[in-house]
Motif scaffolding. Structure first.
Motif, PDB file in Angstrom:
ATOM      1  N   GLN A 120      36.844  94.902  98.390  1.00  0.00           N
ATOM      2  CA  GLN A 120      35.919  94.905  97.258  1.00  0.00           C
ATOM      3  C   GLN A 120      35.920  96.285  96.615  1.00  0.00           C
ATOM      4  N   GLY A 140      42.507  83.972  97.660  1.00  0.00           N
ATOM      5  CA  GLY A 140      41.126  83.572  97.414  1.00  0.00           C
ATOM      6  C   GLY A 140      40.179  84.537  98.092  1.00  0.00           C
ATOM      7  N   GLY A 141      38.928  84.145  98.187  1.00  0.00           N
ATOM      8  CA  GLY A 141      37.922  84.960  98.852  1.00  0.00           C
ATOM      9  C   GLY A 141      38.030  84.839 100.354  1.00  0.00           C
ATOM     10  N   GLU A 161      44.653  88.617  87.855  1.00  0.00           N
ATOM     11  CA  GLU A 161      43.233  88.359  88.076  1.00  0.00           C
ATOM     12  C   GLU A 161      42.401  89.237  87.162  1.00  0.00           C
ATOM     13  N   ALA A 164      37.370  88.001  88.449  1.00  0.00           N
ATOM     14  CA  ALA A 164      36.642  88.588  89.578  1.00  0.00           C
ATOM     15  C   ALA A 164      37.501  89.627  90.286  1.00  0.00           C
ATOM     16  N   ALA A 167      36.103  91.772  93.425  1.00  0.00           N
ATOM     17  CA  ALA A 167      35.734  91.090  94.670  1.00  0.00           C
ATOM     18  C   ALA A 167      36.762  91.365  95.763  1.00  0.00           C
ATOM     19  N   ALA A 168      36.385  91.048  96.995  1.00  0.00           N
ATOM     20  CA  ALA A 168      37.332  91.109  98.110  1.00  0.00           C
ATOM     21  C   ALA A 168      38.234  89.877  98.034  1.00  0.00           C
ATOM     22  N   TRP A 169      39.531  90.061  98.228  1.00  0.00           N
ATOM     23  CA  TRP A 169      40.509  88.980  98.158  1.00  0.00           C
ATOM     24  C   TRP A 169      41.351  88.958  99.426  1.00  0.00           C
TER      25      TRP A 169
END
Length: 187
Positions: A120, A140-141, A161, A164, A167-169
């Motif tokens: 993140q 994805g998450g 991307e 988002a 975010a953490a991926w």
């Protein structure tokens, strides 16, 4: 006029128990289905409506239901019919955010177990991922599995991307030996 903003998950129905005579969609990124009801009965259904749709069904309504096939933010307005608005969205003078740094990440080896891809990070405006291996790789998450993934990259495909990026991926492959190359766009 009462306005409501809500994130709709795919397939979720948002029910708003509000007496009104006028309805308008101010913001939606994808089509939605709108049902107008009175006393528990459906008066009218409007399918695949987008931002700008408005309606004043017959003698009004006491409930509106919105359903979306994709996850999205929806903003609507309901009034008694004596007022409304023609302004659809927020800022007219939008500022485009641009990155000031490009970080080329180390190659990420991906197998059939969840592998961290991006931690993140709030100053990341976007990232690009290239599947440079021979397997299919899902991203994805945290907690995503290959079977539940929405984003799956075949060999040679690139994912940009921008929705988002902070975010953490994570990544997971359909077989051992997956390889990802990644680039971050930082403020």
């Amino acid at each position: 006029m009462q306005t409501t903003s809500q994130i709709l998950n795919a397939g979720q129905t948002l029910a708003i128990a509000e007496v009104g005579a006028y309805f308008q969609i101010f913001e939606s990124y994808a089509p939605v289905t709108v049902r107008f009801m009175i006393n528990g009965k459906v008066l009218m259904t409007a399918e695949d409506m987008e931002a700008g749709f408005y309606a004043s069904p017959g003698d009004g309504f006491d409930r509106v239901e919105l359903t979306s096939a994709t996850q999205q933010k929806v903003k609507i307005g309901i009034s008694d019919g004596s007022g409304g608005t023609n302004r659809m969205t927020g800022n007219v003078n939008a500022t485009i955010q641009t990155a000031s740094s490009v970080l080329n990440r180390a190659i990420v080896n991906v197998g059939t177990v969840e592998t961290p891809l991006m931690a993140q990070r709030s100053d990341r405006y976007g990232f690009r991922v290239l599947n440079s291996g021979a397997t299919n790789i899902a991203i994805g998450g945290p907690g995503v599995t290959y079977a539940t993934a929405v984003i799956v990259l075949a060999a040679g495909e690139v994912w940009n991307e921008e929705t988002a990026p902070g975010a953490a991926w994570v990544a997971i492959s359909d077989a051992a030996g997956g390889v990802l190359k990644a680039m971050e766009l930082i403020a």
